[in-house]
Design a protein around this motif. Structure first.
Motif, PDB file in Angstrom:
ATOM      1  N   ASN A 115     -62.671 -25.825 -20.583  1.00 48.20           N
ATOM      2  CA  ASN A 115     -64.172 -25.568 -20.262  1.00 48.20           C
ATOM      3  C   ASN A 115     -64.483 -25.350 -18.931  1.00 48.20           C
ATOM      4  OD1 ASN A 115     -64.486 -27.956 -18.684  1.00 48.20           O
ATOM      5  ND2 ASN A 115     -64.724 -29.144 -20.551  1.00 48.20           N
ATOM      6  N   LYS A 116     -65.621 -24.852 -18.398  1.00 46.67           N
ATOM      7  CA  LYS A 116     -65.797 -24.422 -16.983  1.00 46.67           C
ATOM      8  C   LYS A 116     -65.428 -25.685 -15.874  1.00 46.67           C
ATOM      9  CE  LYS A 116     -67.781 -20.224 -17.812  1.00 46.67           C
ATOM     10  NZ  LYS A 116     -67.217 -19.171 -16.965  1.00 46.67           N
ATOM     11  N   VAL A 117     -65.736 -26.886 -16.238  1.00 52.21           N
ATOM     12  CA  VAL A 117     -65.310 -27.849 -15.557  1.00 52.21           C
ATOM     13  C   VAL A 117     -64.003 -27.679 -15.190  1.00 52.21           C
ATOM     14  CG1 VAL A 117     -65.462 -30.380 -14.929  1.00 52.21           C
ATOM     15  CG2 VAL A 117     -67.637 -29.166 -16.084  1.00 52.21           C
ATOM     16  N   GLU A 118     -62.947 -28.121 -16.412  1.00 56.18           N
ATOM     17  CA  GLU A 118     -61.669 -28.040 -16.292  1.00 56.18           C
ATOM     18  C   GLU A 118     -61.349 -26.830 -15.278  1.00 56.18           C
ATOM     19  OE1 GLU A 118     -60.592 -30.573 -20.114  1.00 56.18           O
ATOM     20  OE2 GLU A 118     -61.033 -28.229 -20.337  1.00 56.18           O
ATOM     21  N   MET A 119     -61.880 -25.422 -15.356  1.00 58.61           N
ATOM     22  CA  MET A 119     -61.241 -24.562 -14.926  1.00 58.61           C
ATOM     23  C   MET A 119     -61.668 -24.592 -13.230  1.00 58.61           C
ATOM     24  SD  MET A 119     -63.489 -20.730 -15.055  1.00 58.61           S
ATOM     25  CE  MET A 119     -64.833 -21.672 -13.907  1.00 58.61           C
ATOM     26  N   HIS A 120     -62.762 -24.920 -13.101  1.00 59.10           N
ATOM     27  CA  HIS A 120     -63.058 -25.261 -11.719  1.00 59.10           C
ATOM     28  C   HIS A 120     -62.380 -26.380 -10.885  1.00 59.10           C
ATOM     29  CE1 HIS A 120     -65.759 -26.254  -8.150  1.00 59.10           C
ATOM     30  NE2 HIS A 120     -65.551 -27.649  -8.451  1.00 59.10           N
ATOM     31  N   HIS A 121     -61.888 -27.243 -11.508  1.00 60.82           N
ATOM     32  CA  HIS A 121     -60.932 -28.151 -10.846  1.00 60.82           C
ATOM     33  C   HIS A 121     -59.810 -27.596 -10.322  1.00 60.82           C
ATOM     34  CE1 HIS A 121     -63.579 -31.506 -10.746  1.00 60.82           C
ATOM     35  NE2 HIS A 121     -63.894 -31.536 -12.152  1.00 60.82           N
ATOM     36  N   LEU A 122     -59.009 -26.649 -11.634  1.00 59.02           N
ATOM     37  CA  LEU A 122     -57.842 -26.193 -11.307  1.00 59.02           C
ATOM     38  C   LEU A 122     -57.975 -25.085 -10.146  1.00 59.02           C
ATOM     39  CD1 LEU A 122     -56.689 -25.569 -14.826  1.00 59.02           C
ATOM     40  CD2 LEU A 122     -55.552 -27.205 -13.241  1.00 59.02           C
ATOM     41  N   ILE A 123     -59.266 -24.325 -10.430  1.00 61.48           N
ATOM     42  CA  ILE A 123     -59.020 -23.190  -9.093  1.00 61.48           C
ATOM     43  C   ILE A 123     -59.313 -24.101  -8.014  1.00 61.48           C
ATOM     44  CG2 ILE A 123     -60.915 -21.502  -8.285  1.00 61.48           C
ATOM     45  CD1 ILE A 123     -61.526 -20.676 -11.185  1.00 61.48           C
ATOM     46  N   MET A 124     -60.205 -24.888  -7.774  1.00 61.44           N
ATOM     47  CA  MET A 124     -60.098 -25.641  -6.416  1.00 61.44           C
ATOM     48  C   MET A 124     -59.077 -26.138  -5.822  1.00 61.44           C
ATOM     49  SD  MET A 124     -63.154 -24.519  -5.763  1.00 61.44           S
ATOM     50  CE  MET A 124     -63.718 -25.401  -4.327  1.00 61.44           C
ATOM     51  N   ALA A 125     -58.359 -26.895  -6.811  1.00 63.46           N
ATOM     52  CA  ALA A 125     -56.836 -27.177  -6.248  1.00 63.46           C
ATOM     53  C   ALA A 125     -56.054 -26.332  -5.810  1.00 63.46           C
ATOM     54  CB  ALA A 125     -56.345 -28.175  -7.351  1.00 63.46           C
ATOM     55  N   ALA A 126     -56.000 -25.025  -6.743  1.00 59.47           N
ATOM     56  CA  ALA A 126     -55.317 -23.848  -6.394  1.00 59.47           C
ATOM     57  C   ALA A 126     -55.458 -23.341  -5.142  1.00 59.47           C
ATOM     58  CB  ALA A 126     -54.764 -22.746  -7.391  1.00 59.47           C
ATOM     59  N   LYS A 127     -56.766 -23.288  -4.622  1.00 59.55           N
ATOM     60  CA  LYS A 127     -57.380 -22.430  -3.472  1.00 59.55           C
ATOM     61  C   LYS A 127     -57.010 -23.666  -2.441  1.00 59.55           C
ATOM     62  CE  LYS A 127     -61.882 -21.621  -1.546  1.00 59.55           C
ATOM     63  NZ  LYS A 127     -62.105 -22.771  -0.478  1.00 59.55           N
TER      64      LYS A 127
ATOM     65  N   VAL B 298     -73.384 -21.660 -19.039  1.00 58.86           N
ATOM     66  CA  VAL B 298     -74.622 -22.198 -19.473  1.00 58.86           C
ATOM     67  C   VAL B 298     -75.592 -22.335 -18.203  1.00 58.86           C
ATOM     68  CG1 VAL B 298     -76.074 -24.125 -20.409  1.00 58.86           C
ATOM     69  CG2 VAL B 298     -74.037 -23.146 -21.706  1.00 58.86           C
ATOM     70  N   LYS B 299     -76.257 -21.734 -17.658  1.00 55.75           N
ATOM     71  CA  LYS B 299     -76.848 -21.900 -16.276  1.00 55.75           C
ATOM     72  C   LYS B 299     -77.758 -22.777 -16.365  1.00 55.75           C
ATOM     73  CE  LYS B 299     -75.714 -17.325 -14.715  1.00 55.75           C
ATOM     74  NZ  LYS B 299     -75.855 -16.081 -14.043  1.00 55.75           N
ATOM     75  N   GLY B 300     -77.600 -23.917 -15.700  1.00 62.67           N
ATOM     76  CA  GLY B 300     -78.533 -25.106 -15.673  1.00 62.67           C
ATOM     77  C   GLY B 300     -78.048 -26.015 -14.581  1.00 62.67           C
ATOM     78  N   TRP B 301     -78.970 -26.864 -13.965  1.00 60.94           N
ATOM     79  CA  TRP B 301     -78.387 -27.776 -13.076  1.00 60.94           C
ATOM     80  C   TRP B 301     -79.337 -29.001 -13.345  1.00 60.94           C
ATOM     81  CZ3 TRP B 301     -81.213 -23.413 -12.098  1.00 60.94           C
ATOM     82  CH2 TRP B 301     -82.467 -23.070 -11.905  1.00 60.94           C
ATOM     83  N   ASP B 302     -78.668 -30.020 -12.674  1.00 59.06           N
ATOM     84  CA  ASP B 302     -79.285 -31.232 -12.585  1.00 59.06           C
ATOM     85  C   ASP B 302     -80.813 -31.435 -11.929  1.00 59.06           C
ATOM     86  OD1 ASP B 302     -79.826 -34.047 -12.797  1.00 59.06           O
ATOM     87  OD2 ASP B 302     -78.067 -34.857 -11.511  1.00 59.06           O
ATOM     88  N   GLN B 303     -81.583 -31.880 -12.522  1.00 65.14           N
ATOM     89  CA  GLN B 303     -83.136 -31.781 -12.265  1.00 65.14           C
ATOM     90  C   GLN B 303     -83.305 -32.982 -11.315  1.00 65.14           C
ATOM     91  OE1 GLN B 303     -85.427 -29.512 -13.109  1.00 65.14           O
ATOM     92  NE2 GLN B 303     -83.503 -28.556 -14.131  1.00 65.14           N
TER      93      GLN B 303
ATOM     94  N   TRP C 172     -70.592 -14.551  -4.773  1.00 65.05           N
ATOM     95  CA  TRP C 172     -70.578 -14.344  -6.200  1.00 65.05           C
ATOM     96  C   TRP C 172     -69.367 -14.974  -6.756  1.00 65.05           C
ATOM     97  CZ3 TRP C 172     -66.887 -11.816  -9.499  1.00 65.05           C
ATOM     98  CH2 TRP C 172     -67.294 -11.479 -10.635  1.00 65.05           C
ATOM     99  N   LEU C 173     -67.901 -14.772  -5.842  1.00 71.08           N
ATOM    100  CA  LEU C 173     -66.873 -15.207  -6.655  1.00 71.08           C
ATOM    101  C   LEU C 173     -66.704 -16.837  -6.457  1.00 71.08           C
ATOM    102  CD1 LEU C 173     -63.954 -14.606  -7.456  1.00 71.08           C
ATOM    103  CD2 LEU C 173     -63.396 -14.564  -5.098  1.00 71.08           C
ATOM    104  N   ALA C 174     -67.309 -17.345  -5.474  1.00 72.89           N
ATOM    105  CA  ALA C 174     -67.507 -18.685  -5.483  1.00 72.89           C
ATOM    106  C   ALA C 174     -68.311 -19.247  -6.955  1.00 72.89           C
ATOM    107  CB  ALA C 174     -68.057 -19.345  -4.295  1.00 72.89           C
ATOM    108  N   SER C 175     -69.315 -18.441  -7.094  1.00 72.89           N
ATOM    109  CA  SER C 175     -70.280 -18.935  -8.116  1.00 72.89           C
ATOM    110  C   SER C 175     -69.510 -18.720  -9.575  1.00 72.89           C
ATOM    111  CB  SER C 175     -71.436 -18.097  -8.336  1.00 72.89           C
ATOM    112  OG  SER C 175     -72.241 -18.409  -9.324  1.00 72.89           O
ATOM    113  N   VAL C 176     -68.351 -17.845  -9.739  1.00 70.66           N
ATOM    114  CA  VAL C 176     -67.809 -17.780 -10.870  1.00 70.66           C
ATOM    115  C   VAL C 176     -66.799 -18.804 -10.887  1.00 70.66           C
ATOM    116  CG1 VAL C 176     -65.920 -16.498 -11.883  1.00 70.66           C
ATOM    117  CG2 VAL C 176     -67.810 -15.193 -11.175  1.00 70.66           C
ATOM    118  N   CYS C 177     -66.181 -19.364  -9.680  1.00 68.42           N
ATOM    119  CA  CYS C 177     -65.163 -20.410  -9.589  1.00 68.42           C
ATOM    120  C   CYS C 177     -65.729 -21.792 -10.150  1.00 68.42           C
ATOM    121  CB  CYS C 177     -64.529 -20.275  -8.550  1.00 68.42           C
ATOM    122  SG  CYS C 177     -63.414 -18.762  -8.345  1.00 68.42           S
ATOM    123  N   TYR C 178     -67.254 -21.697  -9.742  1.00 69.28           N
ATOM    124  CA  TYR C 178     -68.009 -23.118 -10.037  1.00 69.28           C
ATOM    125  C   TYR C 178     -68.674 -23.008 -11.327  1.00 69.28           C
ATOM    126  CZ  TYR C 178     -67.873 -25.382  -5.395  1.00 69.28           C
ATOM    127  OH  TYR C 178     -67.505 -25.997  -4.318  1.00 69.28           O
ATOM    128  N   GLY C 179     -68.386 -21.774 -12.125  1.00 70.83           N
ATOM    129  CA  GLY C 179     -68.713 -21.824 -13.559  1.00 70.83           C
ATOM    130  C   GLY C 179     -70.153 -21.566 -13.908  1.00 70.83           C
TER     131      GLY C 179
END
Length: 146
Positions: free
Chosen positions: A2-14, A72-77, A34-41
């Motif tokens: 999922n996007k959360v797992e993807m984000h963690h792997l990208i940030m660790a590699a970065k 899914v573009k949402g954020w905590d309210q 834009w690239l950071a937004s992709v990496c944040y999912g």
């Protein structure tokens, strides 16, 4: 993956490789925000960009596949606790109605697109303290009548 797992792997590699967003941006030919937004999912990447970024970061194809998935573009309210993010909310809270009025006075009744949109961050050196310059560039979308 999922996007959360993807984000963690990208940030660790970065972090492991010591890359900045500017470094990764230059490597794949896309804007840092834009690239950071992709990496944040929060955005999806074209396959060739995802594959190239994974090559640069030495990540497997599963990460690239997750980067190409539509988000899914949402954020905590809840009001954010991070001071920088809170200040951005504060800017919109304080200046939002003013910006709406000024934009509509100049363009008419409508909105600024967040789809046909770009954003850039610059550092402006200043002897009184460095400054952050945010540029939000969105297409004006007039409301239509029928």
């Amino acid at each position: 993956m999922n996007k959360v797992e993807m984000h963690h792997l990208i940030m660790a590699a970065k972090a492991r490789k010591g890359f900045s967003w500017d470094d990764l941006s230059a490597a794949v030919g896309k804007a840092p925000v834009w690239l950071a937004s992709v990496c944040y999912g929060m955005n999806s990447a074209p396959q060739e960009v995802a594959a190239h970024l994974c090559e640069v970061l030495e990540l497997d194809a599963e990460v690239a596949t997750a980067m190409t998935a539509y988000p899914v573009k949402g954020w905590d309210q809840a009001i954010p606790q991070d001071p920088l993010i809170y200040r951005l909310y504060e800017v919109v809270g304080v200046y939002g109605p003013t910006l709406k009025d000024v934009i509509q006075e100049k363009f008419g009744d409508g909105i600024m697109s967040a789809i046909d949109f770009s954003m850039h961050v610059e550092k402006i050196e200043d002897p009184k303290g460095d400054r952050v310059l945010l540029t939000l560039n969105g297409k004006f979308l007039p409301y239509r009548s029928w």
